[in-house]
Design a protein around this motif. Structure first.
Motif, short mmCIF file in Angstrom:
data_model
loop_
_atom_site.label_atom_id
_atom_site.label_comp_id
_atom_site.label_asym_id
_atom_site.label_seq_id
_atom_site.Cartn_x
_atom_site.Cartn_y
_atom_site.Cartn_z
N VAL A 43 23.71 6.40 64.08
CA VAL A 43 23.15 7.76 64.06
C VAL A 43 22.78 8.19 65.48
O VAL A 43 23.11 9.31 65.92
CB VAL A 43 21.94 7.84 63.13
CG1 VAL A 43 21.22 9.17 63.30
CG2 VAL A 43 22.37 7.62 61.68
N VAL A 46 25.52 9.11 67.83
CA VAL A 46 25.87 10.53 67.70
C VAL A 46 24.92 11.39 68.52
O VAL A 46 25.35 12.31 69.25
CB VAL A 46 25.86 10.95 66.22
CG1 VAL A 46 26.13 12.45 66.09
CG2 VAL A 46 26.85 10.17 65.42
N THR A 192 30.54 18.48 54.41
CA THR A 192 29.90 18.92 55.67
C THR A 192 30.94 19.46 56.65
O THR A 192 30.65 20.38 57.41
CB THR A 192 29.13 17.76 56.30
OG1 THR A 192 29.98 16.61 56.43
CG2 THR A 192 27.93 17.40 55.47
N ILE A 239 29.75 7.21 58.35
CA ILE A 239 28.38 7.60 58.72
C ILE A 239 28.40 8.41 60.01
O ILE A 239 27.71 9.44 60.12
CB ILE A 239 27.51 6.33 58.88
CG1 ILE A 239 27.37 5.62 57.55
CG2 ILE A 239 26.14 6.70 59.44
CD1 ILE A 239 26.70 4.25 57.67
N TYR A 240 29.18 7.97 60.98
CA TYR A 240 29.26 8.68 62.26
C TYR A 240 29.75 10.12 62.05
O TYR A 240 29.16 11.07 62.57
CB TYR A 240 30.21 7.93 63.20
CG TYR A 240 30.50 8.66 64.49
CD1 TYR A 240 29.68 8.51 65.59
CD2 TYR A 240 31.60 9.51 64.60
CE1 TYR A 240 29.93 9.19 66.78
CE2 TYR A 240 31.87 10.18 65.77
CZ TYR A 240 31.03 10.02 66.85
OH TYR A 240 31.29 10.70 68.02
N VAL A 243 27.05 12.32 60.15
CA VAL A 243 25.92 12.68 61.01
C VAL A 243 26.36 13.67 62.08
O VAL A 243 25.61 14.61 62.42
CB VAL A 243 25.32 11.41 61.65
CG1 VAL A 243 24.23 11.78 62.65
CG2 VAL A 243 24.77 10.48 60.59
N ASN A 244 27.56 13.50 62.61
CA ASN A 244 28.08 14.44 63.60
C ASN A 244 28.21 15.84 63.02
O ASN A 244 27.87 16.84 63.67
CB ASN A 244 29.43 13.95 64.11
CG ASN A 244 29.93 14.73 65.31
OD1 ASN A 244 29.30 14.74 66.36
ND2 ASN A 244 31.05 15.41 65.15
N LEU A 246 26.41 17.04 60.46
CA LEU A 246 25.06 17.55 60.24
C LEU A 246 24.45 18.06 61.54
O LEU A 246 23.75 19.08 61.56
CB LEU A 246 24.18 16.45 59.63
CG LEU A 246 24.54 16.02 58.21
CD1 LEU A 246 23.66 14.86 57.76
CD2 LEU A 246 24.42 17.19 57.24
N TRP A 247 24.70 17.34 62.64
CA TRP A 247 24.22 17.82 63.94
C TRP A 247 24.86 19.16 64.28
O TRP A 247 24.18 20.09 64.75
CB TRP A 247 24.53 16.79 65.01
CG TRP A 247 24.11 17.20 66.40
CD1 TRP A 247 24.74 18.10 67.23
CD2 TRP A 247 22.94 16.76 67.11
NE1 TRP A 247 24.06 18.23 68.41
CE2 TRP A 247 22.95 17.43 68.35
CE3 TRP A 247 21.92 15.88 66.81
CZ2 TRP A 247 21.95 17.23 69.31
CZ3 TRP A 247 20.93 15.68 67.76
CH2 TRP A 247 20.95 16.35 68.99
#
Length: 357
Positions: A43, A46, A192, A239-240, A243-244, A246-247
């Motif tokens: 996380v 990222v 996402t 996961i990467y 999270v990317n 979501l950022w």
């Protein structure tokens, strides 16, 4: 050729893992917190990359805004040159050069992320229990990363596996758990990605023609391609990517709030809010003044008053002098009033009549 990049990615992950291990009190490798430490390492990988790329993102937004402002002039050039594509391309390049606009600046935040994503995919794909150290990791650290789990599924495992890695992974986790966690992450990753593309379309504003077709292709094509390829991605890569995304969603939401695209309802509302508010009291008539209400098709005009018309000895339309005695009071002081001579015409009733022309 990219070993230096693989080493850099693994080094950043190891530093974040050490930090979270210290925060959790150095748990043993088999504990759930050790797996959480590796997940948080991905996380914050990222976070590290996106903070480094943030200036490029700002430059991308400014470039897109500048291109939107050039659209009316570009439309004029298209009408002017018609089917002369070469002349149109030269004129467009000249216009962009004069305004300092670079169309390629819109791709700046995306291009550096491609090799980083491929590097992380390469590192996690080679992870397996009891394997020799990878790049900057020791043998022990590599084994810990291979055994780190998210909801019981190792971050080095993927939905579809084969060979020696599959046998090593199945010794520490079941295929059912791995595929359940991987499928949920694939769905979340695709969702996402779709909403990220929707935000990109909202940020760039309305487009027409070929650009609109490209946007629609990106909106549906990218999530579908990720859904197909996500079955071979390691869980750490899923996961990467999630999270990317979501950022990116949070970053673009902030930009759209602060810098709405030109011509949008939010931009118009913001422009109206920036104008100074008018105090309604300044529009009210002054004390004692009669408000003017114009009828449709007519202009306001001041009432005309005859110069010799008087009311009680005062010209009509003018204010009486408060210092002057009234007619009735003067008559009382002179002893005249109800006892005046009949027919003299000087009684209070006659003096109180209006003299009209």
């Amino acid at each position: 050729m990219l070993d230096w990049l693989y080493t850099a990615i693994s080094w950043v992950m190891a530093r974040w893992h050490s930090l979270w291990n210290w925060a959790f009190g150095y748990p043993p490798a088999e504990s759930g917190l050790s797996g959480l430490a590796w997940v948080l390492a991905i996380v914050f990988l990222v976070v590290t990359i996106r903070l480094i790329l943030f200036p490029l993102f700002v430059k991308q937004v400014k470039s897109q805004r500048a291109m939107q402002e050039l659209q009316p002039e570009l439309q004029k050039l298209r009408k002017q040159y018609g089917s002369d594509r070469q002349g149109l391309a030269v004129a467009m390049q000249q216009l962009q050069k004069e305004r300092g606009v670079n169309p390629l600046a819109g791709c700046l935040p995306i291009l550096p992320q491609i090799p980083i994503f491929l590097s992380l995919f390469h590192v996690l794909r080679r992870l397996a229990p009891e394997k020799q150290g990878l790049y900057s990791w020791t043998d022990e650290l590599t084994d810990q990363a291979a055994r780190a789990k998210l909801f019981g599924a190792p971050i080095s495992a993927s939905f579809n596996m084969s060979g020696a890695k599959e046998q090593a992974i199945l010794e520490i986790a079941s295929y059912t758990t791995i595929r359940t966690v991987a499928f949920v992450l694939i769905v979340v990753m695709c969702a996402t990605t779709y909403f990220t593309q929707k935000q990109i379309m909202a940020r760039s504003g309305p487009v027409e023609g070929q650009a609109a077709m490209v946007q629609k292709l990106m909106l549906y094509g990218v999530p579908i391609s990720l859904f197909v390829s996500g079955f071979i991605f390691p869980i750490g890569v899923l996961i990467y990517w999630m999270v990317n995304n979501l950022w990116t969603l949070g970053q673009q939401f902030f930009i759209l709030r602060k810098m709405p695209p030109p011509g949008s309802d939010a931009a118009k509302a913001k422009a109206g809010a920036d104008k100074p508010a008018i105090d309604p009291r300044t529009l009210a008539p002054k004390p004692g003044a009669k408000p003017v209400r114009n009828k449709p098709g007519r202009t306001a005009a001041s009432p005309t008053v005859a110069p010799d018309s008087t009311v009680d000895g005062v010209p009509d339309g003018s204010a009486p002098d408060p210092a002057a005695p009234s007619t009735g009071a003067t008559a009382s002081r002179n002893g005249s009033g109800s006892g005046s001579r009949p027919g003299s015409g000087q009684g209070p009733a006659n003096r109180g009549k209006r003299k009209r022309r």
